[in-house]
Scaffold this active site. Sequence first.
Site, PDB file in Angstrom:
ATOM      1  N   ILE A 129      34.982  42.375  36.029  1.00  0.00           N
ATOM      2  CA  ILE A 129      34.269  43.566  36.533  1.00  0.00           C
ATOM      3  C   ILE A 129      34.384  44.710  35.526  1.00  0.00           C
ATOM      4  O   ILE A 129      33.420  45.432  35.260  1.00  0.00           O
ATOM      5  CB  ILE A 129      34.796  44.004  37.918  1.00  0.00           C
ATOM      6  N   ALA A 170      42.845  46.814  36.253  1.00  0.00           N
ATOM      7  CA  ALA A 170      43.850  45.856  35.768  1.00  0.00           C
ATOM      8  C   ALA A 170      44.585  45.204  36.930  1.00  0.00           C
ATOM      9  O   ALA A 170      45.131  45.887  37.795  1.00  0.00           O
ATOM     10  CB  ALA A 170      44.843  46.574  34.857  1.00  0.00           C
ATOM     11  N   THR A 178      40.235  45.326  47.023  1.00  0.00           N
ATOM     12  CA  THR A 178      39.515  44.188  47.571  1.00  0.00           C
ATOM     13  C   THR A 178      39.419  44.260  49.099  1.00  0.00           C
ATOM     14  O   THR A 178      40.274  44.885  49.748  1.00  0.00           O
ATOM     15  CB  THR A 178      40.248  42.888  47.167  1.00  0.00           C
ATOM     16  N   ASP A 179      38.425  43.560  49.646  1.00  0.00           N
ATOM     17  CA  ASP A 179      38.331  43.453  51.108  1.00  0.00           C
ATOM     18  C   ASP A 179      39.412  42.516  51.665  1.00  0.00           C
ATOM     19  O   ASP A 179      39.644  42.478  52.869  1.00  0.00           O
ATOM     20  CB  ASP A 179      36.930  42.968  51.530  1.00  0.00           C
ATOM     21  N   GLU A 180      40.079  41.765  50.764  1.00  0.00           N
ATOM     22  CA  GLU A 180      41.062  40.775  51.236  1.00  0.00           C
ATOM     23  C   GLU A 180      42.295  41.437  51.846  1.00  0.00           C
ATOM     24  O   GLU A 180      43.073  40.780  52.536  1.00  0.00           O
ATOM     25  CB  GLU A 180      41.456  39.822  50.106  1.00  0.00           C
ATOM     26  N   TYR A 233      48.264  37.468  46.608  1.00  0.00           N
ATOM     27  CA  TYR A 233      47.322  38.360  45.906  1.00  0.00           C
ATOM     28  C   TYR A 233      46.942  39.528  46.806  1.00  0.00           C
ATOM     29  O   TYR A 233      47.041  40.701  46.415  1.00  0.00           O
ATOM     30  CB  TYR A 233      46.067  37.580  45.481  1.00  0.00           C
ATOM     31  N   SER A 275      49.699  41.970  47.380  1.00  0.00           N
ATOM     32  CA  SER A 275      49.995  42.825  46.223  1.00  0.00           C
ATOM     33  C   SER A 275      48.936  43.919  46.090  1.00  0.00           C
ATOM     34  O   SER A 275      49.251  45.059  45.732  1.00  0.00           O
ATOM     35  CB  SER A 275      50.118  41.993  44.940  1.00  0.00           C
ATOM     36  N   LYS A 276      47.680  43.598  46.374  1.00  0.00           N
ATOM     37  CA  LYS A 276      46.623  44.620  46.309  1.00  0.00           C
ATOM     38  C   LYS A 276      46.804  45.641  47.432  1.00  0.00           C
ATOM     39  O   LYS A 276      46.602  46.840  47.235  1.00  0.00           O
ATOM     40  CB  LYS A 276      45.232  43.975  46.394  1.00  0.00           C
ATOM     41  N   LEU A 280      35.064  30.757  42.266  1.00  0.00           N
ATOM     42  CA  LEU A 280      34.131  29.759  42.804  1.00  0.00           C
ATOM     43  C   LEU A 280      32.802  29.637  42.033  1.00  0.00           C
ATOM     44  O   LEU A 280      32.452  28.541  41.582  1.00  0.00           O
ATOM     45  CB  LEU A 280      33.843  30.051  44.284  1.00  0.00           C
ATOM     46  N   PRO A 310      34.404  21.054  43.264  1.00  0.00           N
ATOM     47  CA  PRO A 310      35.441  20.928  44.295  1.00  0.00           C
ATOM     48  C   PRO A 310      35.349  21.989  45.382  1.00  0.00           C
ATOM     49  O   PRO A 310      35.525  23.178  45.121  1.00  0.00           O
ATOM     50  CB  PRO A 310      36.740  21.088  43.494  1.00  0.00           C
ATOM     51  N   ARG A 364      42.954  25.134  50.544  1.00  0.00           N
ATOM     52  CA  ARG A 364      43.900  26.131  50.023  1.00  0.00           C
ATOM     53  C   ARG A 364      44.893  26.488  51.139  1.00  0.00           C
ATOM     54  O   ARG A 364      44.456  26.734  52.280  1.00  0.00           O
ATOM     55  CB  ARG A 364      43.101  27.367  49.625  1.00  0.00           C
ATOM     56  N   GLY A 381      46.765  28.590  53.721  1.00  0.00           N
ATOM     57  CA  GLY A 381      46.522  29.927  54.289  1.00  0.00           C
ATOM     58  C   GLY A 381      45.122  30.450  54.017  1.00  0.00           C
ATOM     59  O   GLY A 381      44.896  31.664  54.022  1.00  0.00           O
TER      60      GLY A 381
HETATM   61  P1  NAD Z   1      39.931  39.725  36.059  1.00  0.00           P
HETATM   62  O1  NAD Z   1      41.079  38.846  36.386  1.00  0.00           O
HETATM   63  O2  NAD Z   1      38.656  39.128  35.559  1.00  0.00           O
HETATM   64  O3  NAD Z   1      40.373  40.793  34.937  1.00  0.00           O
HETATM   65  C1  NAD Z   1      41.581  41.480  35.009  1.00  0.00           C
HETATM   66  C2  NAD Z   1      41.797  42.178  33.659  1.00  0.00           C
HETATM   67  O4  NAD Z   1      43.011  42.941  33.764  1.00  0.00           O
HETATM   68  C3  NAD Z   1      41.958  41.215  32.493  1.00  0.00           C
HETATM   69  O5  NAD Z   1      41.216  41.644  31.371  1.00  0.00           O
HETATM   70  C4  NAD Z   1      43.459  41.282  32.179  1.00  0.00           C
HETATM   71  O6  NAD Z   1      43.762  41.054  30.801  1.00  0.00           O
HETATM   72  C5  NAD Z   1      43.791  42.702  32.601  1.00  0.00           C
HETATM   73  N1  NAD Z   1      45.213  42.862  32.977  1.00  0.00           N
HETATM   74  C6  NAD Z   1      45.960  42.048  33.756  1.00  0.00           C
HETATM   75  N2  NAD Z   1      47.207  42.526  33.859  1.00  0.00           N
HETATM   76  C7  NAD Z   1      47.232  43.686  33.135  1.00  0.00           C
HETATM   77  C8  NAD Z   1      48.236  44.647  32.870  1.00  0.00           C
HETATM   78  N3  NAD Z   1      49.480  44.513  33.358  1.00  0.00           N
HETATM   79  N4  NAD Z   1      47.933  45.713  32.097  1.00  0.00           N
HETATM   80  C9  NAD Z   1      46.678  45.850  31.566  1.00  0.00           C
HETATM   81  N5  NAD Z   1      45.709  44.954  31.782  1.00  0.00           N
HETATM   82  C10 NAD Z   1      45.977  43.897  32.557  1.00  0.00           C
HETATM   83  O7  NAD Z   1      39.676  40.609  37.348  1.00  0.00           O
HETATM   84  P2  NAD Z   1      38.306  41.159  37.944  1.00  0.00           P
HETATM   85  O8  NAD Z   1      37.659  40.097  38.726  1.00  0.00           O
HETATM   86  O9  NAD Z   1      37.558  41.854  36.882  1.00  0.00           O
HETATM   87  O10 NAD Z   1      38.854  42.224  38.975  1.00  0.00           O
HETATM   88  C11 NAD Z   1      39.048  43.585  38.604  1.00  0.00           C
HETATM   89  C12 NAD Z   1      39.677  44.316  39.765  1.00  0.00           C
HETATM   90  O11 NAD Z   1      38.828  44.221  40.901  1.00  0.00           O
HETATM   91  C13 NAD Z   1      41.025  43.753  40.203  1.00  0.00           C
HETATM   92  O12 NAD Z   1      41.869  44.815  40.523  1.00  0.00           O
HETATM   93  C14 NAD Z   1      40.706  42.925  41.421  1.00  0.00           C
HETATM   94  O13 NAD Z   1      41.796  42.887  42.310  1.00  0.00           O
HETATM   95  C15 NAD Z   1      39.541  43.704  42.009  1.00  0.00           C
HETATM   96  N6  NAD Z   1      38.598  42.896  42.792  1.00  0.00           N
HETATM   97  C16 NAD Z   1      37.975  41.824  42.233  1.00  0.00           C
HETATM   98  C17 NAD Z   1      37.063  41.092  42.978  1.00  0.00           C
HETATM   99  C18 NAD Z   1      36.326  39.913  42.408  1.00  0.00           C
HETATM  100  O14 NAD Z   1      35.578  39.265  43.144  1.00  0.00           O
HETATM  101  N7  NAD Z   1      36.442  39.615  41.133  1.00  0.00           N
HETATM  102  C19 NAD Z   1      36.795  41.456  44.310  1.00  0.00           C
HETATM  103  C20 NAD Z   1      37.461  42.549  44.850  1.00  0.00           C
HETATM  104  C21 NAD Z   1      38.346  43.277  44.068  1.00  0.00           C
HETATM  105  P1  TYD Z   2      37.461  32.522  44.950  1.00  0.00           P
HETATM  106  O1  TYD Z   2      36.308  32.621  44.018  1.00  0.00           O
HETATM  107  O2  TYD Z   2      38.759  32.020  44.426  1.00  0.00           O
HETATM  108  O3  TYD Z   2      37.634  33.963  45.611  1.00  0.00           O
HETATM  109  P2  TYD Z   2      38.581  34.420  46.874  1.00  0.00           P
HETATM  110  O4  TYD Z   2      39.546  33.357  47.170  1.00  0.00           O
HETATM  111  O5  TYD Z   2      39.227  35.636  46.311  1.00  0.00           O
HETATM  112  O6  TYD Z   2      37.641  34.698  47.991  1.00  0.00           O
HETATM  113  O7  TYD Z   2      37.042  31.592  46.171  1.00  0.00           O
HETATM  114  C1  TYD Z   2      35.899  31.888  46.961  1.00  0.00           C
HETATM  115  C2  TYD Z   2      35.821  30.873  48.089  1.00  0.00           C
HETATM  116  O8  TYD Z   2      35.587  29.583  47.511  1.00  0.00           O
HETATM  117  C3  TYD Z   2      37.113  30.748  48.872  1.00  0.00           C
HETATM  118  O9  TYD Z   2      36.774  30.479  50.248  1.00  0.00           O
HETATM  119  C4  TYD Z   2      37.794  29.527  48.274  1.00  0.00           C
HETATM  120  C5  TYD Z   2      36.629  28.665  47.864  1.00  0.00           C
HETATM  121  N1  TYD Z   2      36.850  27.804  46.670  1.00  0.00           N
HETATM  122  C6  TYD Z   2      36.543  26.440  46.736  1.00  0.00           C
HETATM  123  O10 TYD Z   2      36.096  25.927  47.774  1.00  0.00           O
HETATM  124  N2  TYD Z   2      36.754  25.678  45.628  1.00  0.00           N
HETATM  125  C7  TYD Z   2      37.261  26.187  44.478  1.00  0.00           C
HETATM  126  O11 TYD Z   2      37.459  25.419  43.490  1.00  0.00           O
HETATM  127  C8  TYD Z   2      37.551  27.580  44.412  1.00  0.00           C
HETATM  128  C9  TYD Z   2      38.096  28.202  43.164  1.00  0.00           C
HETATM  129  C10 TYD Z   2      37.325  28.363  45.541  1.00  0.00           C
END
Ligand code: NAD
Ligand code: TYD
Length: 361
Positions: free
Chosen positions: A13, A82, A134-136, A160, A163-164, A200, A215, A291, A293
């Site tokens: 993001i 981050a 996150t909404d989680e 996860y 921690s968020k 996913l 998968p 998975r 939980g």
């Molecule tokens: P991502 O895992 O793709 O990227 C995380 C980035 O943070 C990476 O570039 C990593 O190198 C950097 N990072 C990790 N630990 C670090 C540290 N200690 N110091 C500095 N940099 C560090 O994550 P994302 O999907 O881009 O998500 C970004 C944020 O949005 C996160 O906080 C995540 O919890 C939140 N979020 C993501 C989603 C999603 O669907 N991807 C949904 C809701 C919220």
């Molecule tokens: P994911 O992309 O890991 O996001 P989150 O767990 O944060 O929602 O997973 C999205 C959904 O897809 C979740 O219900 C778990 C499922 N999933 C699979 O069925 N197979 C997979 O290989 C992965 C990574 C996720």
Amino acid sequence: MGKILVTGGSGFIGSNFILYARSQEMAEIINLDKLTYASNPKSLEQLKNDTGYIFQQGDIGNSTLVLSLLRQHQPQYVVNFAAESHVDRSIFSPQEFIQTNVVGTFQLLEAVRAFYQELLPDQKENFRFLHISTDEVYGSLQAGEPAFSENTPYAPNSPYAASKASSDHLVRAYHHTYGLPTLTINCSNNYGPRQFPEKLIPLMIFNAINQKPLPIYGSGENIRDWLYVEDHCRAISLVLLKGKVGDTYNIGGGNQPTNLELVTQICTILDEVLPRSNFSYQSLITFVKDRPGHDYRYCVNFSKIKQTLGWEPTETLDSGLRKTIRWYLDNLEWLRQCKSQNYDDWVVKNYGDTMGKGESH
Ligand code: NAD
Ligand code: TYD
């Protein structure tokens, strides 16, 4: 807009946000990123000659480094992306999630608090710390239960999510106690270009084009709310500029397919844009062990940001998926860069031999 210190800007993001901000010439960006496995140097390669973009490798947990960056660049905004972000990895190794998402966010807040105290009154007035969450944190919904609103009680289920949730509480406390002008976004599952192929949607695209099993955990009935990443980036800039200090904003994509419906839709689009004469991608669908939980359903009520800031998603799931698939097909080299020993080890750890054999649908 004034300068923005982005943390975690080399991930999914964050890199989309930086590219969005730079393409609009919205603001100068300083990106602090530890460059974990989830980052990809190719994501921001196009900015290598952009004088409005500065990269610094480092950890948000290093408050000395963060404070010196803040003093040097004097940003008006800090946007914290981050984090360790993959639920399955948090189940295998929660420690790193506590370290970065909880302790790291705390150290980052400490540095930002120290910097904020040094600002002049009018700088204080305009300064914002935006935390991306996150909404989680709200836990799991049953069928028919109302969508998550900003008032839904926190009930995180995975390491996860916990921690968020902890980081969100710290951000809230720094506003309440120290008057730090914070904002928080709790968004649903993002998808789009530059997402690491452990989540996913990119995993399914990556495996499908390599003719590997797709998968699906359990029966594939779990439901997520899918937000196209560029819609999220628009919301981030809006919240930075117009959000009410101390508030949280829920953001979702307005669609909630089951995982099986979503993967089937990806297969249908791939059948159209990358047809194979001898099979349909759907034949690669493979049901695997669930998975632990596994949250059943997420659904976000985004009426607050819609009513107060006029934001709503512009992409439908179909248009967003088509853009995403097109991007991955046009950026196979980016995908190849994600492949490493670490990635292969992860696949074996999480899926066993599923990716090699597996029962086909
Ligand atoms: P991502 O895992 O793709 O990227 C995380 C980035 O943070 C990476 O570039 C990593 O190198 C950097 N990072 C990790 N630990 C670090 C540290 N200690 N110091 C500095 N940099 C560090 O994550 P994302 O999907 O881009 O998500 C970004 C944020 O949005 C996160 O906080 C995540 O919890 C939140 N979020 C993501 C989603 C999603 O669907 N991807 C949904 C809701 C919220
Ligand atoms: P994911 O992309 O890991 O996001 P989150 O767990 O944060 O929602 O997973 C999205 C959904 O897809 C979740 O219900 C778990 C499922 N999933 C699979 O069925 N197979 C997979 O290989 C992965 C990574 C996720």
